[in-house]
Design a protein around this motif. Structure first.
Motif, mmCIF file in Angstrom:
data_model
loop_
_atom_site.group_PDB
_atom_site.id
_atom_site.type_symbol
_atom_site.label_atom_id
_atom_site.label_comp_id
_atom_site.label_asym_id
_atom_site.label_seq_id
_atom_site.Cartn_x
_atom_site.Cartn_y
_atom_site.Cartn_z
ATOM 1 N N ARG A 102 0.780 -1.051 -0.293
ATOM 2 C CA ARG A 102 0.076 -0.425 -0.297
ATOM 3 C C ARG A 102 1.040 1.468 -0.099
ATOM 4 O O ARG A 102 1.752 1.369 0.820
ATOM 5 C CB ARG A 102 -0.830 0.248 1.476
ATOM 6 C CG ARG A 102 -1.741 0.784 1.213
ATOM 7 C CD ARG A 102 -3.112 0.566 2.320
ATOM 8 N NE ARG A 102 -3.520 2.137 2.802
ATOM 9 C CZ ARG A 102 -3.775 2.822 3.390
ATOM 10 N NH1 ARG A 102 -3.274 2.457 4.780
ATOM 11 N NH2 ARG A 102 -4.856 3.695 3.063
ATOM 12 N N CYS A 103 0.452 1.748 -1.197
ATOM 13 C CA CYS A 103 1.140 3.773 -0.624
ATOM 14 C C CYS A 103 0.546 4.577 -1.755
ATOM 15 O O CYS A 103 0.258 4.172 -2.911
ATOM 16 C CB CYS A 103 2.245 3.059 -2.036
ATOM 17 S SG CYS A 103 3.366 4.638 -1.947
ATOM 18 N N TYR A 104 0.043 5.795 -1.231
ATOM 19 C CA TYR A 104 -0.649 6.417 -1.925
ATOM 20 C C TYR A 104 -0.153 6.425 -3.446
ATOM 21 O O TYR A 104 -0.784 7.023 -4.628
ATOM 22 C CB TYR A 104 0.151 8.483 -1.691
ATOM 23 C CG TYR A 104 -1.047 7.978 -0.208
ATOM 24 C CD1 TYR A 104 -2.239 7.884 0.555
ATOM 25 C CD2 TYR A 104 0.195 8.606 0.820
ATOM 26 C CE1 TYR A 104 -2.346 7.581 1.350
ATOM 27 C CE2 TYR A 104 -0.503 8.557 1.961
ATOM 28 C CZ TYR A 104 -1.232 8.577 2.497
ATOM 29 O OH TYR A 104 -1.535 9.148 3.731
ATOM 30 N N TYR A 105 1.332 7.019 -3.417
ATOM 31 C CA TYR A 105 2.301 7.001 -4.984
ATOM 32 C C TYR A 105 2.037 5.566 -5.981
ATOM 33 O O TYR A 105 2.256 5.701 -7.396
ATOM 34 C CB TYR A 105 3.356 7.456 -4.445
ATOM 35 C CG TYR A 105 3.551 8.904 -4.018
ATOM 36 C CD1 TYR A 105 3.406 10.115 -4.236
ATOM 37 C CD2 TYR A 105 3.644 8.537 -2.553
ATOM 38 C CE1 TYR A 105 3.146 11.190 -3.647
ATOM 39 C CE2 TYR A 105 3.466 9.818 -1.877
ATOM 40 C CZ TYR A 105 3.359 10.772 -2.293
ATOM 41 O OH TYR A 105 3.151 12.218 -1.477
ATOM 42 N N ASN B 243 -0.705 3.966 -6.077
ATOM 43 C CA ASN B 243 -2.049 3.133 -7.293
ATOM 44 C C ASN B 243 -2.207 4.669 -7.753
ATOM 45 O O ASN B 243 -2.787 4.285 -8.943
ATOM 46 C CB ASN B 243 -2.996 3.800 -5.882
ATOM 47 C CG ASN B 243 -2.554 2.355 -5.045
ATOM 48 O OD1 ASN B 243 -2.070 0.957 -5.050
ATOM 49 N ND2 ASN B 243 -3.195 2.647 -3.894
ATOM 50 N N GLU B 244 -0.987 5.487 -8.438
ATOM 51 C CA GLU B 244 -0.813 6.856 -9.178
ATOM 52 C C GLU B 244 -0.411 6.353 -10.525
ATOM 53 O O GLU B 244 1.219 6.404 -9.712
ATOM 54 C CB GLU B 244 -1.104 7.955 -8.245
ATOM 55 C CG GLU B 244 -0.785 9.480 -8.971
ATOM 56 C CD GLU B 244 -2.406 9.472 -10.275
ATOM 57 O OE1 GLU B 244 -2.365 9.301 -10.849
ATOM 58 O OE2 GLU B 244 -3.193 9.471 -9.573
ATOM 59 N N ALA C 276 7.203 8.868 -3.410
ATOM 60 C CA ALA C 276 7.007 8.625 -1.703
ATOM 61 C C ALA C 276 8.080 9.374 -0.998
ATOM 62 O O ALA C 276 7.041 9.987 -0.157
ATOM 63 C CB ALA C 276 6.175 7.288 -1.708
ATOM 64 N N HIS D 284 3.184 5.654 5.499
ATOM 65 C CA HIS D 284 4.439 4.899 5.168
ATOM 66 C C HIS D 284 5.230 4.041 6.443
ATOM 67 O O HIS D 284 4.917 3.721 7.479
ATOM 68 C CB HIS D 284 4.707 5.049 4.550
ATOM 69 C CG HIS D 284 4.615 5.850 3.022
ATOM 70 N ND1 HIS D 284 3.375 6.567 3.338
ATOM 71 C CD2 HIS D 284 4.897 5.112 1.519
ATOM 72 C CE1 HIS D 284 2.774 6.679 1.565
ATOM 73 N NE2 HIS D 284 3.324 5.833 0.905
ATOM 74 N N GLU E 96 1.887 15.730 7.456
ATOM 75 C CA GLU E 96 2.035 14.364 7.059
ATOM 76 C C GLU E 96 2.852 13.304 6.978
ATOM 77 O O GLU E 96 3.134 12.978 5.418
ATOM 78 C CB GLU E 96 2.376 15.485 5.336
ATOM 79 C CG GLU E 96 1.380 16.335 4.955
ATOM 80 C CD GLU E 96 1.236 17.161 3.884
ATOM 81 O OE1 GLU E 96 2.298 16.938 3.216
ATOM 82 O OE2 GLU E 96 0.564 17.837 3.231
#
Length: 339
Positions: free
Chosen positions: A115-118, A120-121, A137, A145, A305
């Motif tokens: 799992r990572c915001y980046y 998935n983009e 990231a 993270h 953040e």
């Protein structure tokens, strides 16, 4: 979503051959389909495993064998699993929603991507999607993270609840490929990113997961699975803890500890477990174990953040989960408030 081919395996031998030829296995599809929609996963051909006879649950004196296609819902609800391995049942009930647990499978849960915001983009550089592209990231928004085991190439975290319990319970992942069957310790199935973060696990490219096995000891008396998250339901863990104890004559005879949400894999710390042996089950003892686990922890940014808060959150979660286990008051997955 890009176009792709589709085949349904009629036998395990057929599935292994198709896998060796480059097909991507699919069972429940709860993670893979999402990633395909995001254009993160781009399989040329999907291999449907649902026709295989891998849905059995066998329990005997020496342990249990769980078929790779057993759903998370069926596994959590199985009376003998819930009675003998309640840590596993609790972890399963902590994950996702009832609808997703009905579709998700044991093998598929093991194969979840990190799992990572980046990650998935699809428009951002990511070493997991494109080795050598870089990791944006690092230096970005890192609240979810890794604080343990990260590398300069990747700081993503493993998302599973089930896998954290499997690591704590000394489970084994059974895989079969052209070379035959092999057993992989659950704690070694997933891997740290190192300089090859594109590989989430140690499964061969020509292998199929057929089952998971559990040893006889299920820690049914003293256990707790504690999951801390932003919402009380349908959310990934910021930190989760699978804690289990065997207590004899008022002292700890055996301890198990695995963490989720903190590393690229479920984080098992056998040094911390060993440090508890012979001690009374007190919060002071559990705090000492937490200090061992978190000694190498490193934050990836501070403030709202960043994830510096996760280090203290993990410390407190370890103490709380062990305390719940010692008192025989495991965390309820129905009433999710931490007691």
């Amino acid at each position: 979503m890009r176009s792709f081919g589709y085949a349904r395996a009629g036998s395990l031998a057929e599935a292994i051959a198709a896998r060796a030829a480059g097909a991507t296995p699919i069972a429940g599809g709860t993670n893979l389909i999402d990633l395909m929609k995001l254009d993160v996963a781009r399989p040329d051909r999907l291999l449907d495993l649902n026709g295989l006879d891998l849905r059995g649950i066998e329990i005997g004196p020496e342990g249990a064998r769980i078929g790779a296609l057993v759903s998370n819902a069926d596994l959590a609800a199985h009376q003998q699993i819930a009675a003998r391995y309640p840590l596993l049942a609790s972890a399963l009930l902590a994950g996702a929603t009832g609808q997703l647990r009905n579709a998700a499978t044991t093998g598929g849960n093991l194969m979840q991507r990190t799992r990572c915001y980046y990650f998935n983009e699809a428009d951002t550089p990511c070493n997991k999607r494109s080795p050598g592209a870089g990791c944006v990231a690092i230096g970005g928004v890192t609240r979810i993270h890794a604080i343990l085991g990260a590398s300069e190439h990747c700081i993503a975290v493993h998302p599973s609840d089930m896998c954290v319990a499997l690591a704590a319970l000394d489970a084994q992942v059974i895989a079969e490929g052209p070379a035959g069957e092999r057993a992989i310790p659950a704690s070694a199935f997933h891997r740290l990113p190192g300089d090859t973060p594109e590989r989430d696990n140690t499964l061969g490219d020509d292998e199929i997961i057929t089952a998971v096995t559990l040893p006889a000891e299920g820690f049914a008396d003293h256990y707790s699975y504690l999951k801390l998250r932003d919402r009380l339901s349908y959310a990934f863990a910021l930190v989760s803890v699978a804690a289990a104890l065997r207590i004899e004559d008022g002292r700890i005879a055996e301890a198990r500890l695995a963490l989720g949400g903190v590393a690229h894999k479920p984080w098992r710390d056998q040094e911390a477990e060993a440090a508890l042996i012979g001690r009374e089950p007190t919060r002071a003892a559990f705090a000492d174990a937490a200090a061992i686990v978190l000694a190498p922890a490193r934050a990836q940014g501070s403030g709202p953040e960043g994830n510096a808060f996760k280090i203290d959150l993990a410390r407190r979660a370890i103490i709380r989960a062990f305390d719940q286990a010692a008192r025989r008051t495991p965390q309820s997955q129905t009433h999710k408030q931490v007691a």
